[in-house]
Design a protein around this motif. Structure first.
Motif, PDB file in Angstrom:
ATOM      1  N   ALA A   1      24.263  41.507  48.614  1.00 57.44           N
ATOM      2  CA  ALA A   1      24.389  41.767  47.268  1.00 57.44           C
ATOM      3  C   ALA A   1      25.867  42.098  47.085  1.00 57.44           C
ATOM      4  CB  ALA A   1      23.277  42.510  46.491  1.00 57.44           C
ATOM      5  N   ASP A   2      26.315  41.566  45.750  1.00 58.43           N
ATOM      6  CA  ASP A   2      27.611  42.087  45.236  1.00 58.43           C
ATOM      7  C   ASP A   2      27.358  43.538  44.905  1.00 58.43           C
ATOM      8  OD1 ASP A   2      28.837  39.572  45.823  1.00 58.43           O
ATOM      9  OD2 ASP A   2      28.632  39.120  43.714  1.00 58.43           O
ATOM     10  N   GLU A   3      28.242  44.481  45.056  1.00 59.52           N
ATOM     11  CA  GLU A   3      28.167  45.815  44.973  1.00 59.52           C
ATOM     12  C   GLU A   3      27.885  45.968  43.389  1.00 59.52           C
ATOM     13  OE1 GLU A   3      30.697  49.744  45.930  1.00 59.52           O
ATOM     14  OE2 GLU A   3      31.490  47.911  46.230  1.00 59.52           O
ATOM     15  N   GLY A   4      28.544  45.330  42.488  1.00 57.36           N
ATOM     16  CA  GLY A   4      28.230  45.534  40.884  1.00 57.36           C
ATOM     17  C   GLY A   4      27.183  44.783  40.396  1.00 57.36           C
ATOM     18  N   SER A   5      26.499  44.292  41.208  1.00 60.80           N
ATOM     19  CA  SER A   5      25.218  43.070  40.749  1.00 60.80           C
ATOM     20  C   SER A   5      23.806  44.259  40.485  1.00 60.80           C
ATOM     21  CB  SER A   5      24.764  42.281  41.587  1.00 60.80           C
ATOM     22  OG  SER A   5      24.448  42.756  42.860  1.00 60.80           O
ATOM     23  N   ASP A   6      23.026  43.548  39.738  1.00 59.29           N
ATOM     24  CA  ASP A   6      21.725  44.404  39.570  1.00 59.29           C
ATOM     25  C   ASP A   6      20.895  44.055  41.017  1.00 59.29           C
ATOM     26  OD1 ASP A   6      19.393  45.405  38.852  1.00 59.29           O
ATOM     27  OD2 ASP A   6      19.009  43.765  37.074  1.00 59.29           O
ATOM     28  N   LEU A   7      20.691  45.392  41.417  1.00 54.24           N
ATOM     29  CA  LEU A   7      20.045  45.337  42.834  1.00 54.24           C
ATOM     30  C   LEU A   7      18.526  45.165  42.980  1.00 54.24           C
ATOM     31  CD1 LEU A   7      22.070  48.220  44.963  1.00 54.24           C
ATOM     32  CD2 LEU A   7      22.569  45.869  44.562  1.00 54.24           C
ATOM     33  N   LEU A   8      18.040  45.333  41.403  1.00 51.48           N
ATOM     34  CA  LEU A   8      16.695  45.082  41.353  1.00 51.48           C
ATOM     35  C   LEU A   8      16.300  43.703  40.905  1.00 51.48           C
ATOM     36  CD1 LEU A   8      15.573  48.455  39.478  1.00 51.48           C
ATOM     37  CD2 LEU A   8      15.077  47.908  41.776  1.00 51.48           C
ATOM     38  N   ASN A   9      17.362  42.832  40.938  1.00 51.69           N
ATOM     39  CA  ASN A   9      17.069  41.590  40.530  1.00 51.69           C
ATOM     40  C   ASN A   9      17.093  40.473  41.881  1.00 51.69           C
ATOM     41  OD1 ASN A   9      17.276  38.614  39.774  1.00 51.69           O
ATOM     42  ND2 ASN A   9      18.867  38.957  38.349  1.00 51.69           N
ATOM     43  N   PRO A  10      16.059  40.235  42.216  1.00 49.28           N
ATOM     44  CA  PRO A  10      15.939  39.341  43.404  1.00 49.28           C
ATOM     45  C   PRO A  10      17.076  38.239  43.688  1.00 49.28           C
ATOM     46  CG  PRO A  10      13.823  39.618  42.658  1.00 49.28           C
ATOM     47  CD  PRO A  10      14.615  39.774  41.538  1.00 49.28           C
ATOM     48  N   GLU A  11      17.489  37.693  42.433  1.00 49.83           N
ATOM     49  CA  GLU A  11      18.673  36.768  42.511  1.00 49.83           C
ATOM     50  C   GLU A  11      20.028  37.213  42.801  1.00 49.83           C
ATOM     51  OE1 GLU A  11      17.891  33.450  41.993  1.00 49.83           O
ATOM     52  OE2 GLU A  11      15.991  34.215  41.805  1.00 49.83           O
ATOM     53  N   SER A  12      20.081  38.505  42.901  1.00 50.18           N
ATOM     54  CA  SER A  12      21.498  39.450  43.329  1.00 50.18           C
ATOM     55  C   SER A  12      21.518  39.025  44.819  1.00 50.18           C
ATOM     56  CB  SER A  12      21.462  40.569  42.766  1.00 50.18           C
ATOM     57  OG  SER A  12      21.374  40.642  41.434  1.00 50.18           O
ATOM     58  N   TRP A  13      20.343  38.795  45.500  1.00 53.27           N
ATOM     59  CA  TRP A  13      20.567  38.878  46.862  1.00 53.27           C
ATOM     60  C   TRP A  13      20.519  37.517  47.582  1.00 53.27           C
ATOM     61  CZ3 TRP A  13      20.916  43.693  49.093  1.00 53.27           C
ATOM     62  CH2 TRP A  13      20.675  44.903  48.310  1.00 53.27           C
ATOM     63  N   SER A  14      21.173  37.481  48.732  1.00 52.44           N
ATOM     64  CA  SER A  14      21.068  36.060  49.541  1.00 52.44           C
ATOM     65  C   SER A  14      20.689  36.798  50.804  1.00 52.44           C
ATOM     66  CB  SER A  14      22.649  35.602  49.628  1.00 52.44           C
ATOM     67  OG  SER A  14      23.430  36.488  50.190  1.00 52.44           O
ATOM     68  N   LYS A  15      19.941  35.932  51.376  1.00 52.41           N
ATOM     69  CA  LYS A  15      19.257  36.257  52.554  1.00 52.41           C
ATOM     70  C   LYS A  15      19.630  35.400  54.033  1.00 52.41           C
ATOM     71  CE  LYS A  15      14.394  36.767  54.597  1.00 52.41           C
ATOM     72  NZ  LYS A  15      13.248  37.060  54.299  1.00 52.41           N
ATOM     73  N   SER A  16      20.096  36.108  54.847  1.00 52.81           N
ATOM     74  CA  SER A  16      20.642  35.466  55.782  1.00 52.81           C
ATOM     75  C   SER A  16      19.332  34.748  56.776  1.00 52.81           C
ATOM     76  CB  SER A  16      21.122  36.413  57.219  1.00 52.81           C
ATOM     77  OG  SER A  16      22.239  37.165  56.729  1.00 52.81           O
ATOM     78  N   GLU A  17      19.741  33.225  57.045  1.00 55.41           N
ATOM     79  CA  GLU A  17      18.639  32.479  57.528  1.00 55.41           C
ATOM     80  C   GLU A  17      18.388  32.811  58.980  1.00 55.41           C
ATOM     81  OE1 GLU A  17      19.473  28.375  57.096  1.00 55.41           O
ATOM     82  OE2 GLU A  17      19.606  28.694  54.830  1.00 55.41           O
ATOM     83  N   ARG A  18      19.208  33.806  59.599  1.00 54.67           N
ATOM     84  CA  ARG A  18      19.011  33.986  61.185  1.00 54.67           C
ATOM     85  C   ARG A  18      19.125  35.454  61.344  1.00 54.67           C
ATOM     86  NH1 ARG A  18      22.133  29.452  61.182  1.00 54.67           N
ATOM     87  NH2 ARG A  18      24.176  30.725  61.350  1.00 54.67           N
ATOM     88  N   PRO A  19      18.355  35.966  62.194  1.00 51.11           N
ATOM     89  CA  PRO A  19      18.509  37.612  62.533  1.00 51.11           C
ATOM     90  C   PRO A  19      20.143  37.883  62.664  1.00 51.11           C
ATOM     91  CG  PRO A  19      17.487  36.589  64.267  1.00 51.11           C
ATOM     92  CD  PRO A  19      17.621  35.384  63.381  1.00 51.11           C
ATOM     93  N   VAL A  20      20.246  39.192  62.561  1.00 51.02           N
ATOM     94  CA  VAL A  20      21.684  39.484  62.790  1.00 51.02           C
ATOM     95  C   VAL A  20      21.982  40.456  63.935  1.00 51.02           C
ATOM     96  CG1 VAL A  20      22.437  39.296  60.352  1.00 51.02           C
ATOM     97  CG2 VAL A  20      21.432  41.592  61.117  1.00 51.02           C
TER      98      VAL A  20
END
Length: 320
Positions: free
Chosen positions: A224-243
């Motif tokens: 997520a961007d540092e300034g985004s709303d961390l409680l909003n699921p739309e703020s987060w992008s999920k990696s499709e593969r494990p890291v």
């Protein structure tokens, strides 16, 4: 156990231990905990690589029976507003439905001393495990792996704001649930063990996926961007593969349930995690390990591959 020369060390850093949590405080000490099941112990050391050899203090014994008396898992120590807090999972022995995250508080400068006071269980909406906190943007967030959608999946990661270090306020938000095949290995679909990195204008939520006894236990990542709303699921992008995944050529399986810390001089980033040394070795073979990691040109963490046991690794920068 690790072998240390004056310039190198080897993994694992401890013969046995799951869910390793290592925290470097401003006092120059590393505080270290692992799952023991029937008690909480705290290590305190100026050395990262020799932390498991430091004196350990039993800081909490659970009640003989009832709520919080069994299955003490995944302890984490944090420092908030001048006091120490430990978050740990426990149950009454009756299974997942009774599993909660409990909080202890200690106001002593040295958390191996003073009195640890039980603040009770966090008022989560669901039973669950692996509670952690994040201080960011003047707010205190709580995140945990909650049960609630059987049989679709075993656990997912939820987030909420905190009124204080042991009380949630407001609604809980689902941030990630098992969706990909690599999150569903070992007989259950699981997202658990959240922890965080903040760097390069981003917040990274690193979590563990699949069952901890599976060779394919691995780390996933939300960004997520540092300034985004961390409680909003739309703020987060999920990696499709494990890291961070198993490395059969190095003899390391099921790497996961990690924490992050820095070298004594603050110049290096390190991941501390548990792994299994033989294929299908199961939960009993989990061992704490650590290794340095870097960053990609676009500002994401690059954990590389799990390092083989007994491979000499340079000591963390600044370690004597």
């Amino acid at each position: 156990m690790s072998f240390i020369t004056n310039k190198t060390f080897t993994n694992p850093i401890m013969a046995n231990g799951a869910d390793p949590w290592m925290y470097r405080h401003v006092d120059g000490y590393y505080y270290f905990m692992v799952t023991l099941g029937d008690r909480l112990e705290l290590y305190r050391s100026t050395s990262m690589t020799r932390v498991a050899e430091a004196p350990k203090t039993t800081i909490w014994l659970p009640p003989e029976e009832g709520a919080g008396s069994r299955e003490l898992w995944a302890p984490e120590i944090h420092f908030v507003d001048g006091k120490w807090y430990i978050y740990y999972t426990a149950s009454d022995g009756g299974g997942d439905a009774s599993r909660k995250i409990y909080v202890l508080e200690n106001g002593n400068v040295d958390p191996t001393k003073g009195v640890w006071k039980k603040k009770g269980s966090v008022n989560t909406a669901l039973p669950g495990l692996d509670g952690t906190i994040l201080e960011h943007g003047g707010k205190l967030y709580f995140m945990y792996a909650g049960y609630g959608h059987f049989p679709e999946y075993g656990s997912a990661i939820y987030a909420a704001l905190m009124e204080n270090p042991w009380t949630l306020k407001g609604p809980e938000t689902l941030l990630t649930k098992p969706e990909y095949d690599w999150e569903k290995q070992g007989g259950m679909a699981i997202n658990e063990g959240p922890c965080f990195l903040i760097r390069n204008g981003k917040v990274f939520l690193i979590y563990s996926a699949s069952t901890t006894w599976s060779d394919d236990y691995a780390l996933g990542m939300l960004t997520a961007d540092e300034g985004s709303d961390l409680l909003n699921p739309e703020s987060w992008s999920k990696s499709e593969r494990p890291v961070f995944v198993k490395c059969p050529e190095n003899g390391v399986y099921a790497p996961g349930h990690n924490s992050f810390t820095v070298s004594p001089d603050g110049n290096e980033d390190w991941i501390v995690y548990h792994a299994i040394s033989v294929s299908e070795g199961g939960m009993e073979d989990r061992q704490p390990r650590m290794q340095k990691f870097g960053w990609t040109p676009d500002g994401n963490p690059d954990f590389g591959k799990p390092v083989a046991s007994d491979t000499p690794c340079p000591l963390p920068s600044g370690e004597q």
